[in-house]
Design a protein around this motif. Structure first.
Motif, PDB file in Angstrom:
ATOM      1  N   UNK A  94       0.826  -1.214   0.000  1.00 14.30           N
ATOM      2  CA  UNK A  94       0.000   0.000   0.000  1.00 14.30           C
ATOM      3  C   UNK A  94       0.858   1.262   0.000  1.00 14.30           C
ATOM      4  N   UNK A  95       2.021   1.206   0.647  1.00 14.44           N
ATOM      5  CA  UNK A  95       2.907   2.379   0.680  1.00 14.44           C
ATOM      6  C   UNK A  95       3.402   2.725  -0.725  1.00 14.44           C
ATOM      7  N   UNK A  96       3.820   1.716  -1.463  1.00 12.85           N
ATOM      8  CA  UNK A  96       4.332   1.947  -2.816  1.00 12.85           C
ATOM      9  C   UNK A  96       3.224   2.407  -3.756  1.00 12.85           C
ATOM     10  N   UNK A  97       2.109   1.667  -3.772  1.00 13.37           N
ATOM     11  CA  UNK A  97       1.006   2.017  -4.667  1.00 13.37           C
ATOM     12  C   UNK A  97       0.408   3.368  -4.274  1.00 13.37           C
ATOM     13  N   UNK A  98       0.315   3.624  -2.971  1.00  8.25           N
ATOM     14  CA  UNK A  98      -0.225   4.897  -2.510  1.00  8.25           C
ATOM     15  C   UNK A  98       0.606   6.082  -2.959  1.00  8.25           C
ATOM     16  N   UNK A  99       1.925   5.951  -2.886  1.00  5.80           N
ATOM     17  CA  UNK A  99       2.803   7.032  -3.335  1.00  5.80           C
ATOM     18  C   UNK A  99       2.704   7.241  -4.844  1.00  5.80           C
ATOM     19  N   UNK A 157      -4.118  -2.695  -0.216  1.00  5.98           N
ATOM     20  CA  UNK A 157      -4.085  -1.806  -1.384  1.00  5.98           C
ATOM     21  C   UNK A 157      -5.505  -1.432  -1.817  1.00  5.98           C
ATOM     22  N   UNK A 158      -6.451  -2.351  -1.648  1.00  3.81           N
ATOM     23  CA  UNK A 158      -7.840  -2.082  -2.020  1.00  3.81           C
ATOM     24  C   UNK A 158      -8.394  -0.871  -1.284  1.00  3.81           C
ATOM     25  N   UNK A 159      -7.895  -0.630  -0.079  1.00  4.60           N
ATOM     26  CA  UNK A 159      -8.425   0.462   0.740  1.00  4.60           C
ATOM     27  C   UNK A 159      -7.971   1.832   0.250  1.00  4.60           C
ATOM     28  N   UNK A 160      -7.080   1.872  -0.727  1.00  9.59           N
ATOM     29  CA  UNK A 160      -6.701   3.152  -1.310  1.00  9.59           C
ATOM     30  C   UNK A 160      -7.869   3.766  -2.090  1.00  9.59           C
ATOM     31  N   UNK A 161      -8.838   2.941  -2.412  1.00  8.89           N
ATOM     32  CA  UNK A 161     -10.082   3.416  -3.019  1.00  8.89           C
ATOM     33  C   UNK A 161     -10.986   3.883  -1.880  1.00  8.89           C
ATOM     34  N   UNK A 162     -11.194   5.183  -1.716  1.00 11.24           N
ATOM     35  CA  UNK A 162     -11.997   5.693  -0.606  1.00 11.24           C
ATOM     36  C   UNK A 162     -13.378   5.043  -0.568  1.00 11.24           C
ATOM     37  N   UNK A 163     -13.739   4.570   0.600  1.00 10.63           N
ATOM     38  CA  UNK A 163     -15.009   3.896   0.755  1.00 10.63           C
ATOM     39  C   UNK A 163     -14.862   2.396   0.901  1.00 10.63           C
ATOM     40  N   UNK A 164     -13.718   1.853   0.485  1.00  8.13           N
ATOM     41  CA  UNK A 164     -13.535   0.402   0.544  1.00  8.13           C
ATOM     42  C   UNK A 164     -13.305  -0.061   1.979  1.00  8.13           C
ATOM     43  N   UNK A 165     -12.613   0.733   2.760  1.00 12.64           N
ATOM     44  CA  UNK A 165     -12.301   0.471   4.164  1.00 12.64           C
ATOM     45  C   UNK A 165     -11.021  -0.327   4.318  1.00 12.64           C
ATOM     46  N   UNK A 166     -10.065   0.276   5.016  1.00  9.58           N
ATOM     47  CA  UNK A 166      -8.789  -0.394   5.239  1.00  9.58           C
ATOM     48  C   UNK A 166      -8.970  -1.623   6.128  1.00  9.58           C
TER      49      UNK A 166
END
Length: 266
Positions: A94-99, A157-166
């Motif tokens: 998530x850190x890599x994809x988020x950046x 990584x799915x949670x980078x989509x707002x609303x999905x929930x971490x």
């Protein structure tokens, strides 16, 4: 007075939803639309009160956090034990994809419409995980392997989509990977602390120019309310999770999406 009422409402929403599998970001976007509290100041406010929720979890897991650094650790006689490497491995995807996608996410995915869709998709995934979960190989957080930690990180990584929930993404993913509800919930919450601090620090740095001294009281109220409510919400959620599982939270997401579609999107 109205602004402080908004701070209290948003603080309650943040504290209740940050670590539950219902998406705090989605709730903040949707309630912000209802309260007509949007824009750069609202975005910065959400970052600040999120830090209040993070602090609550850090306090609840303070012994575990110290153990990660070898402080006060009581070694298990057999098998592995949760350590800092588990957390780092889980944070990597998530850190890599988020950046890489930070600008795209902020530009295209932070809207009521995309959040409503994400609430539905995330709820379906949670129900799927409950029905397809495999045999349990990790009963406690100390039983989680490095491979499972990385797999949970991939689902995060799915949670980078707002609303999905971490928490929804990681808990559901953990079930598919063979962890118990309690084990993956503990791991998810502990892993959330550094990754959310890093994300919040980045956003706060970019929004620093928006803050003024006149906003301090407003921001402080939201921070304190989010902290107190998050403390109660996490303790309650951990007690409920083993009993009610994820499906009731998924159903709540569907109801929430339907209600907001009727009252906001139409």
């Amino acid at each position: 007075m109205h602004s402080y009422l908004v701070a209290v409402i948003q603080g309650i929403v943040e504290g209740l939803t940050e670590f539950l599998p219902v998406s705090s970001t989605g709730h903040m976007i949707l309630t912000g639309s209802l309260l007509n509290f949007t824009g750069e100041k609202a975005d910065t406010f959400e970052i600040v009160i999120q830090l209040g929720a993070i602090l609550a979890v850090a306090i609840l897991y303070w012994k575990r956090i110290l153990n990660l650094f070898g402080i006060g650790r009581e070694r298990r006689r057999f098998g592995p034990q949760l350590n800092l490497l588990h957390i780092i491995i889980g944070m990597i995807p998530a850190s890599i994809i988020g950046l890489l996608l930070h600008k795209f996410i902020k530009t295209h995915l932070f809207s009521p419409k995309t959040v409503l869709l994400s609430l539905i998709v995330g709820g379906i995934f949670m129900i799927f995980a409950e029905r397809r979960k495999t045999f349990v190989t990790a009963e406690t957080v100390d039983d989680i392997s490095y491979g499972q930690a990385f797999g949970i990180g991939l689902f995060q990584v799915l949670s980078l989509w707002p609303g999905f929930s971490r928490s929804g993404a990681t808990i559901a993913g953990g079930l598919l990977l063979g962890t118990s509800h309690k084990a993956v919930a503990d791991f998810s919450f502990i892993m959330a602390i550094p990754i959310m601090l890093a994300a919040s620090a980045l956003d706060l740095y970019k929004s620093a120019g928006i803050l003024t001294t006149s906003d301090l009281g407003f921001f402080a109220v939201g921070f304190i309310v989010a902290f107190i409510v998050a403390l109660a919400a996490v303790v309650t959620f951990l007690r409920l999770l083993e009993r009610v599982k994820l499906t009731p939270f998924a159903i709540y997401r569907f109801i929430l999406a339907a209600v907001f579609w009727l009252f906001i999107m139409r």
